[in-house]
Enzyme design. Structure first.
Site, short mmCIF file in Angstrom:
data_model
loop_
_atom_site.label_atom_id
_atom_site.label_comp_id
_atom_site.label_asym_id
_atom_site.label_seq_id
_atom_site.Cartn_x
_atom_site.Cartn_y
_atom_site.Cartn_z
N GLY A 33 -25.51 -28.28 45.01
CA GLY A 33 -25.36 -29.02 46.37
C GLY A 33 -25.97 -29.98 46.99
CD GLU A 85 -29.28 -21.93 44.79
OE1 GLU A 85 -28.75 -20.96 44.97
OE2 GLU A 85 -28.65 -22.69 44.33
CG ASN A 88 -23.87 -18.02 44.18
OD1 ASN A 88 -24.07 -17.43 44.26
ND2 ASN A 88 -24.99 -18.64 42.78
CB SER A 115 -21.38 -30.80 44.08
OG SER A 115 -22.56 -30.78 44.25
CD GLU A 132 -24.24 -22.85 39.09
OE1 GLU A 132 -23.08 -22.60 39.31
OE2 GLU A 132 -25.38 -22.58 39.15
CG HIS A 163 -28.08 -19.92 41.02
ND1 HIS A 163 -28.76 -20.56 41.06
CD2 HIS A 163 -26.93 -20.29 40.67
CE1 HIS A 163 -27.88 -21.82 42.17
NE2 HIS A 163 -27.01 -21.56 41.48
CE LYS A 185 -25.44 -21.85 45.63
NZ LYS A 185 -25.69 -23.13 45.14
P1 13P Z 1 -22.73 -26.17 44.95
O1 13P Z 1 -21.48 -25.30 44.52
O2 13P Z 1 -23.07 -25.81 46.56
O3 13P Z 1 -23.06 -27.45 44.33
O4 13P Z 1 -23.17 -25.21 44.24
C1 13P Z 1 -23.51 -24.39 42.54
C2 13P Z 1 -23.78 -23.33 42.59
O5 13P Z 1 -25.06 -22.92 42.61
C3 13P Z 1 -22.93 -22.00 42.03
O6 13P Z 1 -23.50 -20.98 41.60
#
Ligand code: 13P
Length: 254
Positions: free
Chosen positions: A176, A100, A12, A216, A170, A98, A14
């Site tokens: 992150g 976010e 992903n 992560s 997740e 997601h 982003k």
């Molecule tokens: P990270 O791998 O940067 O922690 O992000 C995970 C994520 O949100 C994947 O959709």
């Protein structure tokens, strides 16, 4: 470790990568991962790079995903992108719900289920995300939150839809942050998700649904996470932005 379910590892990206940067990344992945057959590989670039990345992965083992889409099929929805528009670029998967999107754009379970139905209507496979916040985990609400997200965002989906749906667990506190869920935390959440899917649909659907872990994921923890019996892949954020780290995650997972 050999499982009944084929691993699926998705990047992903982003809101990262210009078209030129996206082509660099995907060119490297295509080269480095050409021999991988054991894992379904997916990249999810921003909308603006889908067209070029789509051409760059033609005849490869890398599949294309989008990061979001509209619940509507078309019309006066400024700034939105429909499932059919994604299909034009041979997009196969779409990340929905997601954390976010839930957190910053107010996406509700009801909206996510409408998006999932719209994705299936266009034969796009949702990668549907669920996960608890740190406060919810600390309050002992992890399973209640996961169950209500699953029941709400999978509402209205048929068994046939579920056969074409990927789930992604997740934990919000692991995204992150560099804090990965322990293998025990991941396995326990995944087993619970599978149990809820069985009670919503049936045992066969639950047995075959693939549940990715996200939060992560790095080359150093991929092997241990993927070796858990109910972890069927990864949804990778930060570490999917570099050829080396994404490649190592995939190779360490096989
Ligand atoms: P990270 O791998 O940067 O922690 O992000 C995970 C994520 O949100 C994947 O959709």
């Amino acid at each position: 470790m050999q499982k009944d379910r084929k691993l699926i590892i998705a990047g992903n990206w982003k809101m990262n990568k210009t078209v030129a940067e996206a082509l660099d990344l995907v060119g490297g992945l295509r080269r480095e991962l050409a021999s991988v057959k054991e894992v379904d590989l997916v990249v999810c670039p921003p909308f603006t790079a889908l067209g070029e990345v789509s051409k760059a992965i033609l005849d490869s083992n890398v599949r294309l995903g989008a990061q979001n889409m509209s619940e509507h099929s078309g019309g006066a929805y400024t700034g939105e992108v429909s499932a059919m528009m994604l299909k034009e670029f041979s997009v196969r998967y779409v990340i929905l719900g997601h954390s976010e999107r839930r957190q910053y754009y107010g996406e509700s379970n009801a909206l996510i289920s409408r998006k999932a139905l719209a994705a299936h209507a266009a034969t796009l496979k949702p990668i549907l995300c669920i996960g608890e916040t740190l406060a919810e985990r600390e309050a002992g609400q992890t399973e209640a939150v996961l169950e209500s997200q699953l029941r709400g965002s999978l509402a209205g989906l048929s068994k046939e839809h579920m056969e074409e749906t990927v789930l992604a667990y997740e934990p919000v506190w692991a995204i992150g942050t560099g804090k990965t869920a322990t293998t025990e935390q991941a396995q326990s959440a995944h087993a619970f998700v599978r149990h809820v899917v069985a009670s919503m649909f049936d045992e066969t659907i639950a047995k075959y649904v693939r549940i990715q872990y996200g939060g992560s994921v790095k080359p150093s923890n991929a092997r241990e996470l993927m070796s858990q019996p109910d972890v069927d892949g990864a949804l990778v954020g930060g570490a999917s932005l570099e050829v080396r780290s994404f490649t190592d995650i995939v190779k360490n997972s096989i």
